[in-house]
Design a protein around this motif. Structure first.
Motif, PDB file in Angstrom:
ATOM      1  N   THR A 155       4.470   4.621   7.766  1.00 42.84           N
ATOM      2  CA  THR A 155       3.288   3.903   8.236  1.00 42.84           C
ATOM      3  C   THR A 155       2.042   4.466   7.575  1.00 42.84           C
ATOM      4  O   THR A 155       2.043   5.598   7.072  1.00 42.84           O
ATOM      5  N   TYR A 190      -2.615   3.785   7.158  1.00 38.22           N
ATOM      6  CA  TYR A 190      -3.871   3.186   7.575  1.00 38.22           C
ATOM      7  C   TYR A 190      -4.868   3.305   6.442  1.00 38.22           C
ATOM      8  O   TYR A 190      -4.993   4.369   5.824  1.00 38.22           O
ATOM      9  N   HIS A 191      -5.575   2.216   6.142  1.00 37.29           N
ATOM     10  CA  HIS A 191      -6.650   2.226   5.156  1.00 37.29           C
ATOM     11  C   HIS A 191      -7.891   1.637   5.807  1.00 37.29           C
ATOM     12  O   HIS A 191      -7.822   0.592   6.436  1.00 37.29           O
ATOM     13  N   ILE A 233     -10.039  -3.009   7.714  1.00 38.07           N
ATOM     14  CA  ILE A 233      -9.036  -2.070   8.208  1.00 38.07           C
ATOM     15  C   ILE A 233      -7.664  -2.666   7.918  1.00 38.07           C
ATOM     16  O   ILE A 233      -7.399  -3.824   8.260  1.00 38.07           O
ATOM     17  N   LYS A 287      -3.564  -1.741   8.342  1.00 35.47           N
ATOM     18  CA  LYS A 287      -2.484  -0.884   8.840  1.00 35.47           C
ATOM     19  C   LYS A 287      -1.187  -1.451   8.294  1.00 35.47           C
ATOM     20  O   LYS A 287      -1.009  -2.666   8.251  1.00 35.47           O
ATOM     21  N   LYS A 306       3.283  -0.891   8.015  1.00 37.33           N
ATOM     22  CA  LYS A 306       4.493  -0.255   8.545  1.00 37.33           C
ATOM     23  C   LYS A 306       5.687  -0.819   7.769  1.00 37.33           C
ATOM     24  O   LYS A 306       5.864  -2.027   7.668  1.00 37.33           O
ATOM     25  N   THR A 312      -1.233  -5.385   8.937  1.00 37.05           N
ATOM     26  CA  THR A 312      -2.271  -5.973   9.779  1.00 37.05           C
ATOM     27  C   THR A 312      -3.609  -5.755   9.100  1.00 37.05           C
ATOM     28  O   THR A 312      -3.965  -4.624   8.765  1.00 37.05           O
ATOM     29  N   LYS A 313      -4.321  -6.843   8.874  1.00 39.03           N
ATOM     30  CA  LYS A 313      -5.653  -6.805   8.268  1.00 39.03           C
ATOM     31  C   LYS A 313      -6.660  -7.150   9.357  1.00 39.03           C
ATOM     32  O   LYS A 313      -6.508  -8.149  10.056  1.00 39.03           O
ATOM     33  N   LYS A 322      -8.238 -10.481  13.295  1.00 39.90           N
ATOM     34  CA  LYS A 322      -7.140  -9.773  12.636  1.00 39.90           C
ATOM     35  C   LYS A 322      -6.019 -10.738  12.307  1.00 39.90           C
ATOM     36  O   LYS A 322      -5.826 -11.743  12.982  1.00 39.90           O
ATOM     37  N   ASN A 330      -1.827 -10.746  10.915  1.00 38.80           N
ATOM     38  CA  ASN A 330      -0.586 -10.018  10.645  1.00 38.80           C
ATOM     39  C   ASN A 330       0.194 -10.714   9.539  1.00 38.80           C
ATOM     40  O   ASN A 330       0.254 -11.945   9.483  1.00 38.80           O
TER      41      ASN A 330
END
Length: 181
Positions: A80, A82-83, A88, A90, A92, A110-111, A120, A122
């Motif tokens: 996993t 995160y950026h 944002i 994420k 996985k 996820t953006k 957001k 997915n």
């Protein structure tokens, strides 16, 4: 570069690419949501969503993160990350289980807007075992290409500079030089 297309009749499919941008020697992954389905041809399309920001995401990965994907496939584990920059992201990558049996791997991204956490999207795509193997091999290949490019760049900067040959002592007069012309 490797591409995976997973359209379906419900128009909930995704397409995914992993590649090394040769210009800046950086890794990227792109995911795009399916835009349409042609039931007569049983073919899905993604093209229309390339220009719709909420329907695609492009993620820049470090070499360590690319190695994390390879490691997750090899060890059959989860990876996993995160950026956070202008948005944002994420992600996985993990084993995909169905009815108590592993069917392959899934890649979920996820953006999310930095300004509005309710904005957001997915993205998810699955990889069966042969596809996961292809992905692993391709990512390993891209890592090698990345290292080769780094070595070439380093050799350019560390190569000894060519020096002009030592100046010879010229005892002739200027008049002799003019005669040579």
């Amino acid at each position: 570069m490797i591409h995976f297309y997973k359209p379906n009749a419900k128009v909930t499919g995704s397409a995914c690419s992993f590649y090394l941008n040769k210009k800046d020697n950086a890794f990227f992954s792109t995911l795009i949501k399916q835009a349409s389905w042609d039931s007569s041809k049983r073919v899905g399309s993604f093209q229309q969503n390339k220009k719709v920001p909420s329907k695609h995401v492009n993620i820049k990965y470090s070499p360590t993160e690319i190695a994390g994907f390879v490691d997750a496939i090899e060890r059959n584990s989860e990876f996993t990350g995160y950026h956070g920059s202008n948005q944002i992201v994420k992600f996985k990558f993990s084993p995909y289980m169905k009815d108590g049996e592993q069917k392959g791997f899934s890649y979920l991204v996820t953006k999310e807007s930095k300004e509005d956490s309710t904005d957001k999207t997915n993205f998810i795509i699955g990889f069966n075992f042969p596809e996961a193997r292809l992905l692993r091999e391709n990512l390993s290949h891209l890592l090698r290409k990345h290292f080769e490019a780094n070595e070439q760049e380093a050799s350019v900067f560390s190569a000894p500079k060519k020096q002009a040959p030592p100046a010879s002592v010229d005892n002739s007069s200027k008049e002799d030089d003019l005669d040579a012309w």
